[in-house]
Scaffold this active site. Sequence first.
Site, PDB file in Angstrom:
ATOM      1  N   ARG A 101      29.046  45.199 -25.095  1.00 59.01           N
ATOM      2  CA  ARG A 101      29.294  44.597 -26.241  1.00 59.01           C
ATOM      3  C   ARG A 101      30.105  43.130 -25.991  1.00 59.01           C
ATOM      4  NH1 ARG A 101      32.288  50.005 -28.306  1.00 59.01           N
ATOM      5  NH2 ARG A 101      30.416  51.092 -29.116  1.00 59.01           N
ATOM      6  N   CYS A 132      32.808  52.172 -33.361  1.00 59.42           N
ATOM      7  CA  CYS A 132      32.728  52.639 -34.899  1.00 59.42           C
ATOM      8  C   CYS A 132      33.772  52.179 -35.846  1.00 59.42           C
ATOM      9  CB  CYS A 132      32.903  54.126 -34.764  1.00 59.42           C
ATOM     10  SG  CYS A 132      34.214  54.746 -33.721  1.00 59.42           S
ATOM     11  N   ARG A 237      44.343  59.147 -33.562  1.00 60.50           N
ATOM     12  CA  ARG A 237      43.331  60.245 -33.853  1.00 60.50           C
ATOM     13  C   ARG A 237      43.912  60.980 -34.905  1.00 60.50           C
ATOM     14  NH1 ARG A 237      38.265  59.623 -32.438  1.00 60.50           N
ATOM     15  NH2 ARG A 237      38.460  59.558 -30.093  1.00 60.50           N
ATOM     16  N   HIS A 244      36.224  57.823 -40.382  1.00 62.05           N
ATOM     17  CA  HIS A 244      37.242  57.111 -40.148  1.00 62.05           C
ATOM     18  C   HIS A 244      37.820  56.161 -41.275  1.00 62.05           C
ATOM     19  CE1 HIS A 244      36.380  58.013 -36.009  1.00 62.05           C
ATOM     20  NE2 HIS A 244      36.047  56.781 -35.718  1.00 62.05           N
TER      21      HIS A 244
END
Length: 342
Positions: A101, A132, A237, A244
């Site tokens: 990335r 994500c 989390r 999400h």
Amino acid sequence: MGYRVVVAGATGNVGREMLNILAEREFPADEIAVVASARSTGDEIEFGETGRMLKVRNIEHFDPAGWDIALFAIGSEATKIYAPKFAAAGCVVIDNSSLYRMDPDVPLIVPEVNPEAIDGYKRKNIIANPNCSTAQMVVALKPLHDAARIKRVVVATYQSVSGAGKAGMDELFEQSRNIFVGDPAEPQKFTKQIAFNVIPHIDSFLDDGSTKEEWKMVVETKKILGSKIKVIATCVRVPVFVGHSEAINIEFEDEISAKKAQSILREAPGVMLVDKREDGGYVTPVECVGEYATYVSRVREDPTVDNGLALWCVSDNLRKGAALNAVQIAELLGRRHLKKAD
């Protein structure tokens, strides 16, 4: 004439979702190969809901020569071994891991946000899929950035356990069941109990006190939207299976009202604005599962800074956060470069 497509990591959550989305979107593939590690070799996986079964091949022995596109969902360690081999054979790799990335020679793409960046893929024959949480956030930020130039972003994420794979989903289920029947709920995958709890810790800690997940959101947003934007993230989390959520505060260079932002987001690609300012007039994770859109709700002005907005953003992390974005990259690659299909 269509493409020859490989799905690597086809037995995992994201790999299976890639197959579903390829089928749903009727991606122009003449042939699809599914590959995974040796332990899955010979298993059969359904191609979406088509009834067509595909036999899993061993990635160690798979020859990528003659294949056009490979969608990778095999993690950084395996990607480090196999992505260069596929790329060298002329198969363009679209990688879902974090490995490439931040490589300056690898484009980091969200098709609704920076499609032109894909033109640099030929340097390594590899294209990176963002984290994500980054993917859904920049879909919401980009149209607002174009309108008023973003200076600073403060984001708190509420990330589902599917982001940690099947083991994370299993742990939430098992802990929840154990608590109901009075059995111990000891953590295995996560650092603390996840059932009926939240954990402000995703990935490893860095020297400055942030986590690697938070660092990813910062550097990836800068690479996609612009290096001058200041970003800080707190990644949490939560006991949600899929989807999400993000609470985002944005400071702009130019004035922008909540009403104007709503108008922009209503027309933005990849965004679905659901903002009724009434009971239930917003989107929650369970409502976004299986959907393509990035949902935005609770758009309002932030009076604590000049030119500030706050909003709520929800998306299916297995889709827009991973599999869907990868397939959209493949579609973009075909339109702009490969142009093989009719």
